[in-house]
Motif scaffolding. Structure first.
Motif, PDB file in Angstrom:
ATOM      1  N   ALA A 142      51.337  40.535  31.753  1.00  0.00           N
ATOM      2  CA  ALA A 142      50.346  41.477  32.276  1.00  0.00           C
ATOM      3  C   ALA A 142      49.779  40.997  33.604  1.00  0.00           C
ATOM      4  O   ALA A 142      49.588  41.787  34.530  1.00  0.00           O
ATOM      5  N   THR A 143      49.552  39.711  33.725  1.00  0.00           N
ATOM      6  CA  THR A 143      49.036  39.148  34.975  1.00  0.00           C
ATOM      7  C   THR A 143      50.056  39.293  36.092  1.00  0.00           C
ATOM      8  O   THR A 143      49.709  39.658  37.214  1.00  0.00           O
ATOM      9  N   GLU A 144      51.317  39.029  35.790  1.00  0.00           N
ATOM     10  CA  GLU A 144      52.365  39.167  36.802  1.00  0.00           C
ATOM     11  C   GLU A 144      52.525  40.618  37.226  1.00  0.00           C
ATOM     12  O   GLU A 144      52.768  40.905  38.401  1.00  0.00           O
ATOM     13  N   GLU A 145      52.383  41.543  36.284  1.00  0.00           N
ATOM     14  CA  GLU A 145      52.494  42.967  36.615  1.00  0.00           C
ATOM     15  C   GLU A 145      51.358  43.393  37.537  1.00  0.00           C
ATOM     16  O   GLU A 145      51.586  44.108  38.513  1.00  0.00           O
ATOM     17  N   LYS A 146      50.147  42.951  37.259  1.00  0.00           N
ATOM     18  CA  LYS A 146      49.010  43.284  38.116  1.00  0.00           C
ATOM     19  C   LYS A 146      49.197  42.688  39.509  1.00  0.00           C
ATOM     20  O   LYS A 146      48.882  43.320  40.506  1.00  0.00           O
ATOM     21  N   ARG A 147      49.700  41.468  39.572  1.00  0.00           N
ATOM     22  CA  ARG A 147      49.920  40.823  40.861  1.00  0.00           C
ATOM     23  C   ARG A 147      50.981  41.584  41.657  1.00  0.00           C
ATOM     24  O   ARG A 147      50.833  41.779  42.861  1.00  0.00           O
ATOM     25  N   GLU A 179      51.683  44.760  41.446  1.00  0.00           N
ATOM     26  CA  GLU A 179      51.087  46.017  41.891  1.00  0.00           C
ATOM     27  C   GLU A 179      50.173  45.793  43.087  1.00  0.00           C
ATOM     28  O   GLU A 179      50.169  46.567  44.032  1.00  0.00           O
ATOM     29  N   SER A 180      49.407  44.727  43.065  1.00  0.00           N
ATOM     30  CA  SER A 180      48.480  44.470  44.172  1.00  0.00           C
ATOM     31  C   SER A 180      49.239  44.042  45.426  1.00  0.00           C
ATOM     32  O   SER A 180      48.788  44.295  46.538  1.00  0.00           O
ATOM     33  N   ASP A 181      50.386  43.390  45.279  1.00  0.00           N
ATOM     34  CA  ASP A 181      51.173  43.003  46.444  1.00  0.00           C
ATOM     35  C   ASP A 181      51.769  44.220  47.139  1.00  0.00           C
ATOM     36  O   ASP A 181      51.967  44.215  48.347  1.00  0.00           O
TER      37      ASP A 181
END
Length: 65
Positions: A37-42, A44-46
């Motif tokens: 989940a953290t990698e997915e959010k990162r 998306e923000s990139d």
């Protein structure tokens, strides 16, 4: 020690061991999901466009020409 007592003790120890394995697996799955989940959010923000100061100054230089 009677046979019933020995069987009960063995069953208890076996269940205790299986419970420890199950708890470890649950922790591993939970931590894996949290990392995903953290990698997915990162990711998306990139991908998101951000107008920072240096981008604004570049746009201003284009308008000035």
């Amino acid at each position: 020690m009677t046979n019933k007592t020995q069987q009960a003790r063995r069953a208890f120890l076996k269940n205790l061991g299986m419970g420890t394995v199950a708890a470890g697996a649950a922790v591993a799955v939970t931590s894996t999901q949290a990392v995903a989940a953290t990698e997915e959010k990162r990711a998306e923000s990139d991908k998101a466009y951000r107008e920072t100061d240096h981008v604004r100054s570049y746009y201003a230089s284009l308008r000035g020409q």
